[in-house]
Design a protein around this motif. Structure first.
Motif, PDB file in Angstrom:
ATOM      1  N   GLY A 129       0.788  -1.224   0.000  1.00 10.00           N
ATOM      2  CA  GLY A 129       0.000   0.000   0.000  1.00 10.00           C
ATOM      3  C   GLY A 129       0.816   1.268   0.000  1.00 10.00           C
ATOM      4  O   GLY A 129       0.284   2.358  -0.215  1.00 10.00           O
ATOM      5  N   GLY A 130       2.123   1.141   0.280  1.00 13.83           N
ATOM      6  CA  GLY A 130       2.999   2.297   0.219  1.00 13.83           C
ATOM      7  C   GLY A 130       3.052   3.123   1.479  1.00 13.83           C
ATOM      8  O   GLY A 130       3.735   4.154   1.521  1.00 13.83           O
TER       9      GLY A 130
ATOM     10  N   ARG B 294      -5.094   3.787   5.854  1.00 10.45           N
ATOM     11  CA  ARG B 294      -5.387   3.849   4.420  1.00 10.45           C
ATOM     12  C   ARG B 294      -4.392   2.994   3.633  1.00 10.45           C
ATOM     13  O   ARG B 294      -4.769   2.242   2.735  1.00 10.45           O
ATOM     14  CB  ARG B 294      -5.335   5.305   3.957  1.00 10.45           C
ATOM     15  N   GLY B 295      -3.112   3.078   4.017  1.00 10.26           N
ATOM     16  CA  GLY B 295      -2.101   2.291   3.324  1.00 10.26           C
ATOM     17  C   GLY B 295      -2.325   0.797   3.480  1.00 10.26           C
ATOM     18  O   GLY B 295      -2.141   0.025   2.525  1.00 10.26           O
TER      19      GLY B 295
ATOM     20  N   LEU C  36      -5.230  -0.215   1.238  1.00  7.35           N
ATOM     21  CA  LEU C  36      -4.737  -0.264  -0.145  1.00  7.35           C
ATOM     22  C   LEU C  36      -3.959  -1.558  -0.384  1.00  7.35           C
ATOM     23  O   LEU C  36      -4.147  -2.249  -1.395  1.00  7.35           O
ATOM     24  CB  LEU C  36      -3.837   0.942  -0.436  1.00  7.35           C
TER      25      LEU C  36
ATOM     26  N   LEU D 134      -7.954   7.792  -4.972  1.00  4.80           N
ATOM     27  CA  LEU D 134      -6.500   7.662  -4.928  1.00  4.80           C
ATOM     28  C   LEU D 134      -5.841   8.963  -5.364  1.00  4.80           C
ATOM     29  O   LEU D 134      -6.280   9.617  -6.321  1.00  4.80           O
ATOM     30  CB  LEU D 134      -6.043   6.533  -5.854  1.00  4.80           C
ATOM     31  N   THR D 135      -4.783   9.328  -4.679  1.00  7.55           N
ATOM     32  CA  THR D 135      -3.975  10.454  -5.130  1.00  7.55           C
ATOM     33  C   THR D 135      -3.148  10.003  -6.333  1.00  7.55           C
ATOM     34  O   THR D 135      -2.983   8.794  -6.575  1.00  7.55           O
ATOM     35  CB  THR D 135      -3.034  10.916  -4.015  1.00  7.55           C
TER      36      THR D 135
ATOM     37  N   GLU E 292      -0.506   7.621  -5.127  1.00 11.88           N
ATOM     38  CA  GLU E 292      -1.028   6.297  -4.783  1.00 11.88           C
ATOM     39  C   GLU E 292      -1.345   5.484  -6.025  1.00 11.88           C
ATOM     40  O   GLU E 292      -1.073   4.279  -6.094  1.00 11.88           O
ATOM     41  CB  GLU E 292      -2.284   6.432  -3.914  1.00 11.88           C
TER      42      GLU E 292
ATOM     43  N   TYR F  46       1.899   4.248  -7.654  1.00 14.32           N
ATOM     44  CA  TYR F  46       2.831   3.492  -6.814  1.00 14.32           C
ATOM     45  C   TYR F  46       3.005   2.066  -7.313  1.00 14.32           C
ATOM     46  O   TYR F  46       2.037   1.345  -7.563  1.00 14.32           O
ATOM     47  CB  TYR F  46       2.317   3.470  -5.366  1.00 14.32           C
TER      48      TYR F  46
END
Length: 385
Positions: free
Chosen positions: A63-64, A69-70, A73, A97-98, A101, A104
């Protein structure tokens, strides 16, 4: 709640747990503040949260970010899903998602990350488990099976299976212990089932039951459960006909034993200061819990080198104290729900070094590959001359 709304709720709860709040407390607080959430919603959110905690390192990698939130993801990516389908920002769904994100790409995942193993503990677990290291850690990333112990003093396993079926619960025989059933369907109905309310079955891991089955015969024998806690093993011993005295350094931990014993029609004596000697002294000692991390995943990440060393000292102290309650011809059983040699074989080796009059009768390391949680048992008695 929509599936996406459940993901957002789980992300918010995970943020609280990552900031130090116990997961159960965070889930309870969310449920109280979310009256719109039905029982199925609460169960689904709980499952999402605990799945993420079991797989915190790998989900954060995918998820980064090690945020709620990560982790969500990462969970979706681990399942092969496109997070954009759920991260829509509509209703109560997670925000879209940004660009970062969406773009990624997770780098290659190291083995210890893929196994969700704390980095500092990996060498110890690897040395302790050898060829079972990767399979055991992989198993701890999954939800634990639900097991029942049948009160065979009152009912057979086959009779228990039939009775549970009347309440819509499917259970099957499990080979790890002669009292064990594995629940296949409807586990959340167990505590309202007739079999449970009448004390004919209890929730207990199959390996924990196998530990009891591996002890010497206890019918008519005096047994001291020196670290009784909630009384699961004390109840199992009483069902086998043992005369059980339960003790715990924190007596408040034993508050559930009287109602559980009453339900099971078992007799257990509670003692804050046990006196005398017993045919069997059982020490189910405080430990890392590394064998049961799939049930209590927060413990995997909370454990520190300093905390583990403190546990080593507590374990040694308990062994030394428990020995004083062991009859000359009796037994001392040492039990952990750990898979670390430093808490198991090494601890027993050191104890026997301090007590050359004692000897190891047998020991066994259970791992998830045996079907239950990871447990260790060492059985000790007086050295034969």
């Amino acid at each position: 709640m929509t599936p996406a709304a459940r993901l957002q709720a789980a992300a918010e709860i995970l943020d609280q747990t990552l900031n130090g709040m116990p997961a159960e407390q965070a889930l309870t607080r969310w449920a109280r503040n979310s009256r719109y959430a039905g029982s199925k919603d609460r169960a689904a959110v709980r499952d999402i949260v605990f799945d993420a905690l079991r797989c915190k390192r790998s989900f954060a990698h995918l998820g980064g970010a090690e945020t709620g939130r990560g982790l969500i993801l990462g969970a979706l990516r681990a399942q092969g899903q496109d997070p954009a389908a759920q991260f829509t920002g509509t209703g109560h769904a997670p925000a879209p998602l940004t660009p970062a994100e969406a773009a990624y790409t997770p780098p290659p995942m190291p083995q210890t990350v893929a196994l969700d193993c704390p980095e500092w503990l990996a060498p110890q677990l690897d040395a302790s488990l050898a060829a079972q290291f990767a399979p055991a850690l992989q198993a701890l990333r999954q939800r634990a099976p639900v097991f029942l112990r049948v009160n065979t003093a009152r009912i057979s396993r086959d009779q228990a299976i039939a009775l549970l079926a009347q309440d819509g619960i499917e259970a099957t025989l499990h080979p790890l212990a002669p009292t064990a059933l594995e629940v296949k369907t409807n586990p959340r109905a167990i505590q309202q089932s007739k079999a449970y309310l009448d004390g004919l079955v209890e929730l207990q891991d199959a390996a924990s039951q196998a530990v009891i089955a591996a002890l010497p015969p206890v019918q008519g024998k005096t047994v001291l459960d020196y670290c009784a806690g909630g009384g699961g093993k004390a109840l199992a011993l009483a069902a086998l006909g043992a005369l059980v005295t339960a003790h715990d350094a924190n007596p408040a931990r034993m508050q559930d034993i009287p109602p559980r014993a009453k339900r099971a029609q078992a007799s257990i004596t509670l003692s804050n200061r046990p006196e005398g000697q017993f045919d069997l002294v059982l020490t189910d000692v405080p430990c890392s819990g590394s064998g049961s991390w799939r049930r209590s995943p927060a413990g995997k990440w909370a454990l520190t080198p300093e905390g583990l060393e403190k546990l080593h000292l507590i374990q040694a102290h308990i062994l030394d104290k428990a020995k004083t309650h062991m009859r000359h011809d009796g037994y001392l059983a040492y039990v952990t729900c750990s898979m670390l040699a430093s808490e198991n074989h090494d601890q027993i080796t050191a104890f026997l070094g301090r007590n050359p009059d004692l000897e190891l009768v047998k020991d066994r390391q259970f791992t998830p590959q045996d079907g239950g949680d990871g447990f260790y048992l060492a059985l000790i008695n007086t050295r034969k001359t």
